[in-house]
Design an enzyme around this catalytic site. Sequence first.
Site, PDB file in Angstrom:
ATOM      1  N   LYS A 217       2.439   4.524   1.469  1.00 50.16           N
ATOM      2  CA  LYS A 217       2.667   5.058   2.818  1.00 50.16           C
ATOM      3  C   LYS A 217       2.387   6.553   2.744  1.00 50.16           C
ATOM      4  CE  LYS A 217       6.272   5.340   6.391  1.00 50.16           C
ATOM      5  NZ  LYS A 217       5.747   6.580   6.862  1.00 50.16           N
TER       6      LYS A 217
ATOM      7  N   CYS B 237       7.155  48.943  -3.968  1.00 49.86           N
ATOM      8  CA  CYS B 237       6.381  47.885  -4.611  1.00 49.86           C
ATOM      9  C   CYS B 237       6.736  47.801  -6.096  1.00 49.86           C
ATOM     10  CB  CYS B 237       4.892  48.167  -4.448  1.00 49.86           C
ATOM     11  SG  CYS B 237       3.857  47.085  -5.441  1.00 49.86           S
TER      12      CYS B 237
ATOM     13  N   TYR C 161      -6.372   2.431   7.215  1.00 46.10           N
ATOM     14  CA  TYR C 161      -5.652   1.275   6.671  1.00 46.10           C
ATOM     15  C   TYR C 161      -5.363   0.196   7.695  1.00 46.10           C
ATOM     16  CZ  TYR C 161      -2.092   4.417   8.524  1.00 46.10           C
ATOM     17  OH  TYR C 161      -1.401   5.263   9.326  1.00 46.10           O
TER      18      TYR C 161
ATOM     19  N   CYS D  66       3.347  48.952  -8.238  1.00 42.88           N
ATOM     20  CA  CYS D  66       2.820  50.323  -8.271  1.00 42.88           C
ATOM     21  C   CYS D  66       3.849  51.364  -7.854  1.00 42.88           C
ATOM     22  CB  CYS D  66       1.576  50.427  -7.388  1.00 42.88           C
ATOM     23  SG  CYS D  66       1.944  50.330  -5.625  1.00 42.88           S
TER      24      CYS D  66
ATOM     25  N   CYS E 177       3.079  45.728   0.178  1.00 44.39           N
ATOM     26  CA  CYS E 177       2.830  47.013  -0.453  1.00 44.39           C
ATOM     27  C   CYS E 177       1.656  47.625   0.294  1.00 44.39           C
ATOM     28  CB  CYS E 177       2.461  46.799  -1.913  1.00 44.39           C
ATOM     29  SG  CYS E 177       1.690  48.247  -2.652  1.00 44.39           S
TER      30      CYS E 177
ATOM     31  N   LYS F 150      10.897   3.221   2.223  1.00 45.61           N
ATOM     32  CA  LYS F 150      10.811   4.670   1.956  1.00 45.61           C
ATOM     33  C   LYS F 150      11.461   5.008   0.623  1.00 45.61           C
ATOM     34  CE  LYS F 150      10.896   7.574   5.359  1.00 45.61           C
ATOM     35  NZ  LYS F 150      10.075   8.686   5.862  1.00 45.61           N
TER      36      LYS F 150
ATOM     37  N   ASP G 117       2.013  10.305   3.861  1.00 49.00           N
ATOM     38  CA  ASP G 117       2.781  11.128   4.785  1.00 49.00           C
ATOM     39  C   ASP G 117       1.855  12.096   5.512  1.00 49.00           C
ATOM     40  OD1 ASP G 117       4.957  11.999   6.104  1.00 49.00           O
ATOM     41  OD2 ASP G 117       5.777  13.198   4.455  1.00 49.00           O
TER      42      ASP G 117
ATOM     43  N   GLU H  42       0.849  -1.197   0.000  1.00 44.01           N
ATOM     44  CA  GLU H  42       0.000   0.000   0.000  1.00 44.01           C
ATOM     45  C   GLU H  42       0.877   1.236   0.000  1.00 44.01           C
ATOM     46  OE1 GLU H  42      -2.085  -0.053   3.689  1.00 44.01           O
ATOM     47  OE2 GLU H  42      -3.644  -1.402   2.989  1.00 44.01           O
TER      48      GLU H  42
ATOM     49  N   CYS I  34      -3.123  49.564  -5.132  1.00 44.90           N
ATOM     50  CA  CYS I  34      -2.137  48.880  -5.971  1.00 44.90           C
ATOM     51  C   CYS I  34      -2.860  47.905  -6.914  1.00 44.90           C
ATOM     52  CB  CYS I  34      -1.145  48.121  -5.097  1.00 44.90           C
ATOM     53  SG  CYS I  34       0.017  47.108  -6.040  1.00 44.90           S
TER      54      CYS I  34
HETATM   55  S1  IVH Z   1       0.077   0.430   8.843  1.00 46.01           S
HETATM   56  C1  IVH Z   1       1.314  -0.741  13.313  1.00 46.01           C
HETATM   57  N1  IVH Z   1      -0.306   1.513   6.542  1.00 46.01           N
HETATM   58  O1  IVH Z   1       3.397   5.329   8.691  1.00 46.01           O
HETATM   59  C2  IVH Z   1       1.385   0.403  12.397  1.00 46.01           C
HETATM   60  N2  IVH Z   1       0.822   2.779   8.204  1.00 46.01           N
HETATM   61  O2  IVH Z   1       6.096   5.342   9.604  1.00 46.01           O
HETATM   62  C3  IVH Z   1       0.291   0.294  11.407  1.00 46.01           C
HETATM   63  N3  IVH Z   1       1.374   5.075   7.512  1.00 46.01           N
HETATM   64  O3  IVH Z   1       2.675   5.083  12.108  1.00 46.01           O
HETATM   65  C4  IVH Z   1       0.595   1.162  10.296  1.00 46.01           C
HETATM   66  N4  IVH Z   1       0.545   4.928   5.498  1.00 46.01           N
HETATM   67  O4  IVH Z   1       1.116   6.539  10.621  1.00 46.01           O
HETATM   68  C5  IVH Z   1       0.213   1.672   7.763  1.00 46.01           C
HETATM   69  N5  IVH Z   1      -0.766   2.376   4.450  1.00 46.01           N
HETATM   70  C6  IVH Z   1      -0.253   2.534   5.666  1.00 46.01           C
HETATM   71  C7  IVH Z   1       0.348   3.742   6.090  1.00 46.01           C
HETATM   72  C8  IVH Z   1       0.885   3.821   7.367  1.00 46.01           C
HETATM   73  C9  IVH Z   1       1.147   5.712   6.370  1.00 46.01           C
HETATM   74  C10 IVH Z   1       2.066   5.692   8.672  1.00 46.01           C
HETATM   75  C11 IVH Z   1       1.516   5.316  10.018  1.00 46.01           C
HETATM   76  C12 IVH Z   1       2.698   4.743  10.764  1.00 46.01           C
HETATM   77  C13 IVH Z   1       3.816   5.380  10.029  1.00 46.01           C
HETATM   78  C14 IVH Z   1       5.086   4.636  10.211  1.00 46.01           C
END
Ligand code: IVH
Length: 739
Positions: free
Chosen positions: A113, A403, A221, A406, A421, A309, A115, A111, A426
């Site tokens: 990840k 500015c 998730y 103007c 400004c 990552k 941010d 899946e 303006c």
């Molecule tokens: S599963 C037991 N799935 O990434 C932890 N985490 O760096 C279960 N995160 O703390 C996490 N996308 O906040 C999971 N598809 C995803 C995620 C995900 C982002 C975050 C989550 C976790 C952090 C770890």
Amino acid sequence: MTDAERLQALRAEILRHDRLYYVEARPEISDRDYDALWDELVALERAHPELVTPDSPTQRVGGQPLEGFAKVRHDPPMRSLDKTYAKGDLLQFDAFLRQQLPDAAWDYVVEPKIDGVSLSLLYRRGRLVRAATRGNGEVGDDVTANVRTIRSIPLSIPCEAPLVEVRGEVYMPRDGFAALNRAEEEAGHEPFANPRNAAAGSLKLLDPREVAKRPLDAVLYAAGALDGVAFATHTELMRAFAQWGLRTPPWRRLCLDIGQVLEAVDELEALRHTFPFEIDGAVVKVNQRGLYARLGSTAHAPRSARAYKYAPECAQTRLRAITVQVGRTGVLTPVAELDPVPLAGSVIARATLHNADYVRDKDIRVGDTVEISKHGDVIPAVDRVIPERRPAGAEPFALPARCPVCGGETERLEGEVATRCVNPECPAQRVGHLQLFVSRNALDIAAIGGRMAEALVQAGLVSHPLDLWSLDPAALADFRLVGDDGAERRFGKNAQEVAAALARARGLPLHRWLYALGLPGIGLAAARIVAAPFPSFSALLGDGALFRDVLDFYAATERKTDDRDLLTGEIAARAEALAKHGLILRDDPAKSFRKRFLLTIKPEMARVMARFVASDYARRLAERLAALGIDPKPAEAEAPTGGALAGKAFVITGTLSQPREAFERLIRQNGGTVQGAVSKKTTHLLAGANPGGSKWDKAQALGTPVLDEAAFLALLGAPPPAKPAAPAYVQDDLLGDLA
Ligand code: IVH
């Protein structure tokens, strides 16, 4: 159908459309139809407050700001994930699992990840009862009131299990992040470094109403505690989530072995920039949930999942020049002009440098080789300079003193990072000013949206918002606007709404007019404070003495160090003068002088106002307002509850013996309210000569009593309103017929 049944049906219907819109991104009805359902629900709930439940869609944004967040213990704890940047580590992960589970078979799910900020949602018997941040994993913050404002998170799910804890990520989508940062910079604030910070900061705001304005979203998730439901695999869990209307990650691959995992990880990386949110890697999870307990977890992370990552993307290029843009609120933003370079899916030739401090702190100079990345995967920004590659003679950068649009003066307000400004006329600020002017808290001319404001300025029809009053209604109706779909539309009937709103705006209170001018630092709250001592807008525009007194008072207190000096002589006299205007709050006498005399007008506000009132612009504004016959007055004090018109709601139409404002004031002073259009809530239509057709017809249709002027005055038992000194209402009468 009873009201209670209709109410239930409306909620279910709205819930369904929320889900289609926010979760599944395939709306079935127009915004307009949705609004109609919403309005009906609000009206029904108002009529039956006893039927309002916390999971009603109207109850997302709750009452008062919080003092702080309650603590929440996570059971099971919210762990993090072990992270790796190397594919080899994923192979090791697989080998480790096989060694731990010699007799088991499993597959993997990959899946994105996301941010963002991890979140736990607790549903008891299908009702959302608690939302919490991760905190340190054991103890987090209860952010229920804030999370309820996120429209993609359902307040109830169709699952009667005693307990379902759902875990996921709150994030800020890229476009929302870009817009928020633009607004922050235009407001003179430091922008957020990335969407994650923006999401985290938003979740921790104490006022849910503010959170509701932040573009937050969430995907879910994982499961935490479960009671009364069980799932064999992660895939099944995700399917159940989707069925319950919970948003799941928009991409998922089921992989039969680690080879497929590596492919999926690459596939996802190629798609990395196509998601509406920032992803910083892939999460690899064992699909069979039954194996999780056998694998267990470290203090930090479960052994059944890994995060892979992706390397953050950046590029190096040469800074050719620094140009300066002037934004809609007059903020000067330095912009890096770069040798074009490919980065994260596009070619970058410009990048924001945010503000002068940013350029100074990073010591960015023209000619430098710089490293750039996309903040929040969307906003190209210069992260650092490569010092070894600086050419000889590169000079530090300074913002221009004037500015660039103007040529007007610029200044930096205390406590802001932005330089602005200060010329309210303006050209760079025309659209922004008009948009503020027509906005809801200002003069509420709703028919002019953001795009219309832009088009009116571009067409040269409006260069100052007061030009709206001189627009020819027929020409406005004929105005053509390009819509979202690229098609041209006549402004048409909207012109009538504009006319009605302009007429209404004449009667809006002084502080809203002041706010509508968009003076730096004079938001709605400040405008209220600043306007309070004045009987009218013309009085405020005509006399800056009060603001100078405030500044003198501050200056005088600055010079004194001994509190006893402050109580006598010059300062005491100044304080008395200000107290007469109600400008000073006398606090606890036991406190020191400075603390005891709290001045409601802050020095920055007084400075901005003093300069504004002394300006040519204010003089011209005063003249134009006088010519238009507009002179806003303070908001009336709380409408008298026992007034002759208490509880009555009027709509006015046609030409009366005197300006409409006079009648509006009379109604309000006697405890009644004035509305713009006839609805079920209207109790009377006050009709003069040549009443407007639509209001008249609607009143007839609804059986609303119609009063002529005499009948109205009889109802009031009052003499007719006093004639104003300078009647310049020709236009208003014209508008009256249109409205
Ligand atoms: S599963 C037991 N799935 O990434 C932890 N985490 O760096 C279960 N995160 O703390 C996490 N996308 O906040 C999971 N598809 C995803 C995620 C995900 C982002 C975050 C989550 C976790 C952090 C770890």
